[in-house]
Structure formats: C-alpha cells, structure tokens
Design a protein around this motif. Structure first.
Motif, PDB file in Angstrom:
ATOM      1  N   ARG A   1      33.872  46.281  46.232  1.00 27.19           N
ATOM      2  CA  ARG A   1      35.176  46.676  45.691  1.00 27.19           C
ATOM      3  C   ARG A   1      34.980  47.234  44.293  1.00 27.19           C
ATOM      4  O   ARG A   1      34.178  46.728  43.507  1.00 27.19           O
ATOM      5  CB  ARG A   1      36.103  45.466  45.637  1.00 27.19           C
ATOM      6  CG  ARG A   1      37.457  45.797  45.062  1.00 27.19           C
ATOM      7  CD  ARG A   1      38.358  44.582  44.970  1.00 27.19           C
ATOM      8  NE  ARG A   1      39.500  44.898  44.146  1.00 27.19           N
ATOM      9  CZ  ARG A   1      40.578  45.527  44.568  1.00 27.19           C
ATOM     10  NH1 ARG A   1      40.652  45.886  45.827  1.00 27.19           N
ATOM     11  NH2 ARG A   1      41.559  45.811  43.749  1.00 27.19           N
TER      12      ARG A   1
ATOM     13  N   ILE B   1      38.352  52.966  40.862  1.00 28.00           N
ATOM     14  CA  ILE B   1      37.943  54.287  40.394  1.00 28.00           C
ATOM     15  C   ILE B   1      39.208  55.105  40.148  1.00 28.00           C
ATOM     16  O   ILE B   1      40.074  55.180  41.030  1.00 28.00           O
ATOM     17  CB  ILE B   1      37.054  54.991  41.438  1.00 28.00           C
ATOM     18  CG1 ILE B   1      35.836  54.123  41.753  1.00 28.00           C
ATOM     19  CG2 ILE B   1      36.604  56.348  40.925  1.00 28.00           C
ATOM     20  CD1 ILE B   1      35.046  54.598  42.931  1.00 28.00           C
ATOM     21  N   ASP B   2      39.330  55.698  39.004  1.00 23.28           N
ATOM     22  CA  ASP B   2      40.533  56.462  38.623  1.00 23.28           C
ATOM     23  C   ASP B   2      41.802  55.634  38.843  1.00 23.28           C
ATOM     24  O   ASP B   2      42.776  56.116  39.426  1.00 23.28           O
ATOM     25  CB  ASP B   2      40.631  57.776  39.414  1.00 23.28           C
ATOM     26  CG  ASP B   2      39.478  58.706  39.111  1.00 23.28           C
ATOM     27  OD1 ASP B   2      38.813  58.466  38.101  1.00 23.28           O
ATOM     28  OD2 ASP B   2      39.257  59.654  39.884  1.00 23.28           O
TER      29      ASP B   2
ATOM     30  N   GLN C   1      42.439  53.424  40.901  1.00 23.69           N
ATOM     31  CA  GLN C   1      42.745  53.222  42.320  1.00 23.69           C
ATOM     32  C   GLN C   1      41.740  52.241  42.889  1.00 23.69           C
ATOM     33  O   GLN C   1      40.527  52.491  42.840  1.00 23.69           O
ATOM     34  CB  GLN C   1      42.673  54.569  43.044  1.00 23.69           C
ATOM     35  CG  GLN C   1      42.712  54.489  44.547  1.00 23.69           C
ATOM     36  CD  GLN C   1      44.095  54.237  45.077  1.00 23.69           C
ATOM     37  OE1 GLN C   1      45.015  54.974  44.817  1.00 23.69           O
ATOM     38  NE2 GLN C   1      44.248  53.165  45.825  1.00 23.69           N
ATOM     39  N   GLY C   2      42.220  51.115  43.381  1.00 25.09           N
ATOM     40  CA  GLY C   2      41.324  50.130  43.957  1.00 25.09           C
ATOM     41  C   GLY C   2      40.774  50.627  45.284  1.00 25.09           C
ATOM     42  O   GLY C   2      41.533  51.078  46.134  1.00 25.09           O
ATOM     43  N   ILE C   3      39.456  50.532  45.439  1.00 22.81           N
ATOM     44  CA  ILE C   3      38.803  51.031  46.656  1.00 22.81           C
ATOM     45  C   ILE C   3      37.823  49.976  47.155  1.00 22.81           C
ATOM     46  O   ILE C   3      37.110  49.364  46.360  1.00 22.81           O
ATOM     47  CB  ILE C   3      38.056  52.345  46.378  1.00 22.81           C
ATOM     48  CG1 ILE C   3      39.045  53.421  45.952  1.00 22.81           C
ATOM     49  CG2 ILE C   3      37.278  52.811  47.589  1.00 22.81           C
ATOM     50  CD1 ILE C   3      38.410  54.686  45.500  1.00 22.81           C
ATOM     51  N   GLU C   4      37.825  49.784  48.462  1.00 21.81           N
ATOM     52  CA  GLU C   4      36.884  48.846  49.068  1.00 21.81           C
ATOM     53  C   GLU C   4      36.147  49.552  50.187  1.00 21.81           C
ATOM     54  O   GLU C   4      36.743  50.334  50.921  1.00 21.81           O
ATOM     55  CB  GLU C   4      37.634  47.640  49.660  1.00 21.81           C
ATOM     56  CG  GLU C   4      38.068  46.665  48.624  1.00 21.81           C
ATOM     57  CD  GLU C   4      38.994  45.629  49.178  1.00 21.81           C
ATOM     58  OE1 GLU C   4      38.986  45.420  50.401  1.00 21.81           O
ATOM     59  OE2 GLU C   4      39.732  45.041  48.387  1.00 21.81           O
ATOM     60  N   VAL C   5      34.866  49.248  50.312  1.00 23.66           N
ATOM     61  CA  VAL C   5      34.093  49.815  51.415  1.00 23.66           C
ATOM     62  C   VAL C   5      33.334  48.687  52.096  1.00 23.66           C
ATOM     63  O   VAL C   5      32.727  47.846  51.439  1.00 23.66           O
ATOM     64  CB  VAL C   5      33.096  50.888  50.927  1.00 23.66           C
ATOM     65  CG1 VAL C   5      32.450  51.576  52.111  1.00 23.66           C
ATOM     66  CG2 VAL C   5      33.771  51.904  50.048  1.00 23.66           C
ATOM     67  N   LEU C   6      33.423  48.682  53.412  1.00 30.58           N
ATOM     68  CA  LEU C   6      32.683  47.704  54.212  1.00 30.58           C
ATOM     69  C   LEU C   6      31.367  48.336  54.652  1.00 30.58           C
ATOM     70  O   LEU C   6      31.372  49.432  55.208  1.00 30.58           O
ATOM     71  CB  LEU C   6      33.505  47.308  55.440  1.00 30.58           C
ATOM     72  CG  LEU C   6      32.800  46.423  56.447  1.00 30.58           C
ATOM     73  CD1 LEU C   6      33.043  44.977  56.134  1.00 30.58           C
ATOM     74  CD2 LEU C   6      33.266  46.726  57.839  1.00 30.58           C
TER      75      LEU C   6
ATOM     76  N   ARG D   1      42.004  41.639  44.983  1.00 26.85           N
ATOM     77  CA  ARG D   1      42.974  42.654  45.402  1.00 26.85           C
ATOM     78  C   ARG D   1      44.313  42.457  44.718  1.00 26.85           C
ATOM     79  O   ARG D   1      45.060  43.409  44.518  1.00 26.85           O
ATOM     80  CB  ARG D   1      43.188  42.570  46.920  1.00 26.85           C
ATOM     81  CG  ARG D   1      41.985  42.978  47.699  1.00 26.85           C
ATOM     82  CD  ARG D   1      42.154  42.609  49.150  1.00 26.85           C
ATOM     83  NE  ARG D   1      40.984  43.002  49.925  1.00 26.85           N
ATOM     84  CZ  ARG D   1      40.768  42.639  51.161  1.00 26.85           C
ATOM     85  NH1 ARG D   1      41.628  41.885  51.788  1.00 26.85           N
ATOM     86  NH2 ARG D   1      39.690  43.034  51.788  1.00 26.85           N
TER      87      ARG D   1
ATOM     88  N   LEU E   1      49.091  39.523  48.794  1.00 27.31           N
ATOM     89  CA  LEU E   1      48.637  39.764  50.163  1.00 27.31           C
ATOM     90  C   LEU E   1      48.472  38.446  50.918  1.00 27.31           C
ATOM     91  O   LEU E   1      48.645  38.381  52.120  1.00 27.31           O
ATOM     92  CB  LEU E   1      47.308  40.510  50.150  1.00 27.31           C
ATOM     93  CG  LEU E   1      47.413  41.987  49.788  1.00 27.31           C
ATOM     94  CD1 LEU E   1      46.055  42.528  49.428  1.00 27.31           C
ATOM     95  CD2 LEU E   1      47.993  42.777  50.938  1.00 27.31           C
TER      96      LEU E   1
END
Lengths: 288, 151
Positions: free
Chosen positions: A127, A130-131, A133-138, A166, A205
């Motif tokens: 996690r 970037i800019d 904006q929260g981003i997650e990659v599996l 989150r 969440l």
C-alpha cells in the motif's frame, strides 16, 4: 528454561575438554547432541521468515503430496528470483514485468499490509499513497512475472494485518517511491515499529474497535461502541485447544518440512549476503 | 445476586443478537457516487460543491462497473459519459486497487473533457481501452495521453 540449561552444558563440555583429553568420546557425543539441538532450533526459526512453506491452517485444504511438490517448485523459483525475508509492516519495492506498460516493467513501492496464503499461492499486499491517492496492489509471491523484490526497510508492526491503514490519515501510508534501501547490521533482530496510527473519523470500512488493534491511537468513540465490542468479543478462544490444534502445525512436522528445504534455503541466503557485501563495498566509491 | 446476574446475561444475549454481515463488495452500480479526477470545469465544480456525480447507467451486460467500463453519470443536473479509471473493489493480482472510485469524463466520441488527470492510472487501462476502441467508433485511447502517471 531450556537455553539456560544448554548454556550450562556447553560450559561443562568445554571444561571437560580442557581438563581431560582422555574423556573425549563421551563429550564428543554430547557435542554432537548439542549440535543437532542447535540445528533444530535454527530450522524452527525458518517459520518466521518462510511462513508460506508450512501447510494451510485450514485442515481440509492440506495435502501432503501436493505440498511437497509445491515446496520443490518454490525453492526452484527462489533460485531464479531473490525473495528476501520480510514481514507485515516492512517497506518493499516490487518490480514486475507488465505487458501493459511501455517500459514492459513496473516498480511499485509500498508498505506490506498483509501477507498470507500457503505454498505457491502465497501473496502479499503493498500500500502507498501516490498523488494523494491511496493505492494497493496484491502480488503473488511466486508469480513468474515478478522480476525483483527489494526490502527497503525491514521492520515489523504491532499487528498481524495493517488493513486499518485504509482508514488512517494518509501520511501513515505515504512512502517516497525513490526511497533508498536501509542497511541493517548482520544478525540483528528485526525491529518492531511501535508507531500508533491515528484513524480518520467514522464511517470506516471495518469495525476497528472490535479487533483489539495495538497499532492504533484511541478511537474516540462513544461508550456504546465499546460495550457492544465487549459483548461480541470471544476472549475464551485463545484457550480453545482444538482450535489451536487445527490452526497450527506441530513442531515435529515443522522440523520435517523445513529440514527438507533447509540446505537450499541456506545456500540462497549465503548468496544474498555475498551480494549485499558487494553492494556495501560499491557504495562509498559511488559517493566519493 | 447470582440469579440477577444470570438474568442480565441471558437478556443481553437475547437482545443483542449478532447477525453475520459479509464485507461489502464496493461494486459500481446505479446510484453509486463517483469521484471525478480530471480537470474538466464541470467535474471540478461538482467535486468542490460536495455533490459528486452519480452513476446512472453502466454500459455492459452485467450492470456492475469494472475497470475501464463506460458509465453514464448525473453531474450538476447534466448527463455525461465517463470511464472508470480506478475502483475500490478488490482487483486481480498486479492490478492496483484505489481508495476511491475514480472516473474521467468523456464526450460521446471518447475524447476527454479535461486536459489532465491528477491521480495515477492503472497501466492495464492501456490494453482495456485499446480493445474497446474500434475503427469508426469512439476513440478512448485519448484518455491515456492526458494521464500524468501510471502505476
């Protein structure tokens, strides 16, 4: 209790060696015993760094033959790609080949908020913000499209999963994508980061107040939320022997599993250390 | 004392029954609120007013918006078309998942209303939008050229 005993016995053995050289055969067997014990302990340490080598905690998903075959495949994959030791809370940089991007490879830096799965299906989530904006990659750990996994900061957090990031303020999951790897002294224990994260106000969440989180500041909720959390809590579950038996793998099975792959994993680790030393030597010349 | 305690406990267990609730799917369907991430005038105004656009139609057969799908949104009393460029929903491995449901407003011919996208865009959109673009049809790939960063 055990380490104290063994340390005493080591000193005894040394004394014995110094005083009576004729009493060698007896002490020899003791030394070999100690050695095997030490080896056993080392093997058991693998369960922290390589949790995916253990069978599934769900007992109905276990299959000994498949697990054995998968372990071989995992070691084979590790000889191709260096997957270092990391934990939930460590900061990783993953370079994966990406047929969608122009450069054909994609690098993502982020904090590991989840690590799970068994065998070849082991996976982790990174996690980052970037800019704004929260981003997650599996990522799947044994995915052939992974080119490189770097650990930029090796540390642990107070919780097993960091999904609460989150709902936390963005500065707690913001990491510079051009971060340099932090060097650790060899053989040092993995540090635990005792940071307490501040969450945004509700809605969330998940119901974090019910999850007994350690790495979160005071949630500032009305009293009724905590009353409800206490009502639905299951504090007796940690005493449930049957559940623990189903969830965990016994020591004997663990030693059996890890002694199979131990020699290969250790040789891989030695290779990695050699590479690290090379890097350390190169660095000052770059700076100068 | 004991009996009253027991009574309390039984009462509380009856009153506070725990229902199992599954985790939300975070799907994009009709009336989902979305976030405009380009610098088009109408999009900026709608987000600044605190009245983000709503999805009023998803242009696919399932009715659930996935990444790269075209949606019709109600924004400031107008109907505009938009492309989904980032979803909250769980994605496949190596595909980024975002903290908000992002859209980029487009014209009917596929060209974007704004001139810049100020959040990262998943690289998988390159392939998806190229596949959706047909000769003589709308050209969605113009959206990719205004993106500032890919992840």
């Amino acid at each position: 209790m055990l380490p104290v005993l063994t340390r005493n016995s080591i000193t005894n053995v040394c004394k014995g060696l110094r005083r009576f050289s004729s009493a060698l055969p007896k002490s020899d067997t003791e030394v070999s015993k100690l050695k095997t014990e030490k080896l056993k302990r080392e093997i058991l340490e693998f369960r922290h760094a390589y949790p995916e080598f253990l069978p599934d905690p769900k007992i109905e998903f276990r299959n000994k033959i498949r697990e054995k075959l998968e372990r071989n495949d995992m070691v084979a994959r590790r000889t191709q790609v260096d997957i270092p030791e990391f934990y939930v809370g460590s900061i990783l940089a993953v370079t994966s080949s990406d047929r969608h991007s122009g450069g054909k490879s994609n690098r993502f830096v982020g904090i590991c908020i989840y690590r799970g799965g068994c065998g070849l299906r082991a996976e982790f989530i990174l996690r980052n913000v970037i800019d704004h904006q929260g981003i997650e990659v599996l990522y799947q750990m044994y995915d052939p499209s992974l080119q490189k996994v770097e650990v930029l900061r090796l540390e642990k957090r107070l919780d097993d999963k960091l999904y609460y990031l989150r709902d936390a303020l963005p500065e707690y999951s913001t990491f510079d994508p051009n971060m340099e790897a932090e060097l650790m002294p060899e053989g040092a224990p993995v540090p635990v980061n005792p940071i307490k994260v501040k969450l945004k106000p509700r809605p969330w969440l998940e119901r974090w107040e019910r999850q007994n989180l350690q790495g979160v500041q005071d949630l500032e909720l009305p009293e009724k939320f905590y009353i409800k959390a206490a009502q639905v809590a299951t504090p007796w579950e940690k005493y449930d022997l049957m559940k623990e038996y189903m969830r965990t793998i016994p020591v004997e099975e663990q030693t059996e599993i890890f002694s199979e792959v131990q020699s290969k994993l250790q040789s891989l680790e030695i290779d990695r250390k050699k590479l690290k030393r090379k890097r350390v030597i190169v660095k000052p010349t770059k700076l100068a | 004392m004991l009996s009253s305690c027991l009574m309390k406990q039984t009462c509380s267990s009856i009153i506070f029954r725990n229902f199992h609730i599954s985790y939300q799917c975070l799907e994009i369907q009709k009336l989902t609120r979305l976030r405009v991430v380009d610098n088009s005038e109408i999009g900026k105004q709608a987000m600044a007013e605190g009245r983000p656009p709503r999805c009023i139609h998803v242009y696919n057969k399932t009715g659930v918006g996935r990444i790269g799908d075209k949606v019709l949104v109600a924004i400031k009393g107008e109907k505009k078309k938009a492309i989904l460029v980032g979803l909250k929903q769980n994605q496949k491995p190596n595909v980024p998942k975002f903290d908000s449901n992002n859209i980029v407003l487009i014209e009917d011919d596929g060209s974007p209303l704004g001139t810049r996208i100020h959040v990262p865009i998943p690289t998988i959109l390159r392939t998806i939008l190229k596949e959706k673009t047909q000769t003589k049809g709308a050209d969605y790939t113009k959206l990719l050229s205004i993106a500032s960063r890919f992840v």
